[in-house]
Design an enzyme around this catalytic site. Structure first.
Site, mmCIF file in Angstrom:
data_model
loop_
_atom_site.group_PDB
_atom_site.id
_atom_site.type_symbol
_atom_site.label_atom_id
_atom_site.label_comp_id
_atom_site.label_asym_id
_atom_site.label_seq_id
_atom_site.Cartn_x
_atom_site.Cartn_y
_atom_site.Cartn_z
ATOM 1 N N ASP A 185 -4.927 -6.106 2.053
ATOM 2 C CA ASP A 185 -6.553 -6.054 1.891
ATOM 3 C C ASP A 185 -7.712 -6.526 2.999
ATOM 4 O OD1 ASP A 185 -7.459 -7.296 0.193
ATOM 5 O OD2 ASP A 185 -7.338 -9.891 -0.451
ATOM 6 N N HIS A 193 -11.510 2.272 2.091
ATOM 7 C CA HIS A 193 -10.659 2.796 1.312
ATOM 8 C C HIS A 193 -9.738 4.004 3.406
ATOM 9 C CE1 HIS A 193 -10.194 -0.405 -1.178
ATOM 10 N NE2 HIS A 193 -11.521 0.015 -2.255
ATOM 11 N N LEU A 221 12.330 5.078 9.330
ATOM 12 C CA LEU A 221 12.132 4.000 8.981
ATOM 13 C C LEU A 221 11.729 4.636 7.002
ATOM 14 C CD1 LEU A 221 9.795 1.364 8.595
ATOM 15 C CD2 LEU A 221 8.745 3.441 8.589
#
Ligand code: FPP
Length: 249
Positions: free
Chosen positions: A20, A37, A131
């Protein structure tokens, strides 16, 4: 190759991040939300690169919630374009570095070109074992719990553990480990319909740092604090790691 045939890595923690603060970052820098963004997507690359070295074996990132469709169309298009660019540009590097990409959430409403990029990145990286990078896109935790419960009913497997096994999004993955550490950047303190089931015993970490500024060093600090938390899972005096228990059972 079926994704379900590949086991999860055996050790390490599952970290989930609500990324956020891109909008506020943009306000403080260029005033274009799209720049926020873009800076956020660049930071995803930095954090993914650092994650395995910090003992993370699964990383789930909240990129776009089902409720984010109500944002202005231009912003939605911008985020979708960034996601597509990420999947198309990072597939090769992720494959090289043993990062397995999986996109969770519903694929309806997504443009066909994005669905194709998702499938290609998942296929390309399916053998990665260092991962698990899970990107939550058009995601709602309540929806995924409902869908998992429906699949349980259809298969006559209704124990809680089976619900977990069906939660991966569309049933292709053999289960999903619980979240060990949930991080939310940007100062808000809420879960926003993210991994509600998987976070049952997650440690929560909230930081005012805006996502584009949240560095690998900040992630390391969050993990250092996590390591000092006593995890009892409702027990007295017993501390353990749920993800590892999940993977070992
Ligand atoms: C929340 O910040 C952020 C989003 C809804 C989008 C997250 C998208 C990215 C980080 C880029 C693409 C992702 C990947 C995985 C490549 P906000 O816009 O709500 O910020 P604000 O609260 O400051 O307005």
């Amino acid at each position: 190759m079926r994704l379900a045939s590949v086991p999860f890595p055996q050790t390490g923690i599952h970290v989930a991040i609500i990324m956020d603060g891109n909008g506020r970052w943009a306000l403080a820098h260029t005033h274009e939300r799209s720049d926020g963004h873009r800076a956020g997507a660049d930071n995803v690359r930095r954090i993914v690169e650092a994650a395995p070295g910090l003992g993370i074996r699964a990383l789930t990132l909240y990129a776009f919630s089902r409720d984010n469709w109500s944002r202005p169309q231009g912003e939605v298009n911008n985020i979708m374009a960034l996601l597509r660019a990420f999947l198309e540009s990072e597939g090769e590097r992720c494959k090289r570095e043993g990062v397995r990409i999986q996109v969770i959430g519903s694929r309806d409403k997504l443009e066909y070109s994005l669905v194709r990029s998702i499938a290609a990145a998942e296929r390309q990286t399916a053998r990665g074992t260092r991962l698990d990078l899970r990107i939550a896109l058009n995601y709602s935790s309540r929806d995924s719990i409902l869908a998992a419960a429906r699949r349980c009913l259809l298969s006559n497997k209704s124990e809680a553990r089976k619900v977990s096994d069906f939660l991966a999004g569309d049933g292709r993955r053999a289960g999903v480990p619980d979240v060990d550490l949930l991080i939310r950047t940007g100062g808000e303190k809420r879960l926003s319909d993210f991994l509600l089931w998987e976070c049952a015993y997650a440690e929560l970490y909230f930081t005012p740092t805006l996502w584009p500024d949240f560095s690998p060093r900040d992630l390391e600090a969050a993990i250092a604090e996590f390591k000092h938390r006593e995890r009892r899972f409702g027990n007295i005096g017993k501390s353990s790691t749920s993800t590892q228990e999940y993977w070992l059972r």
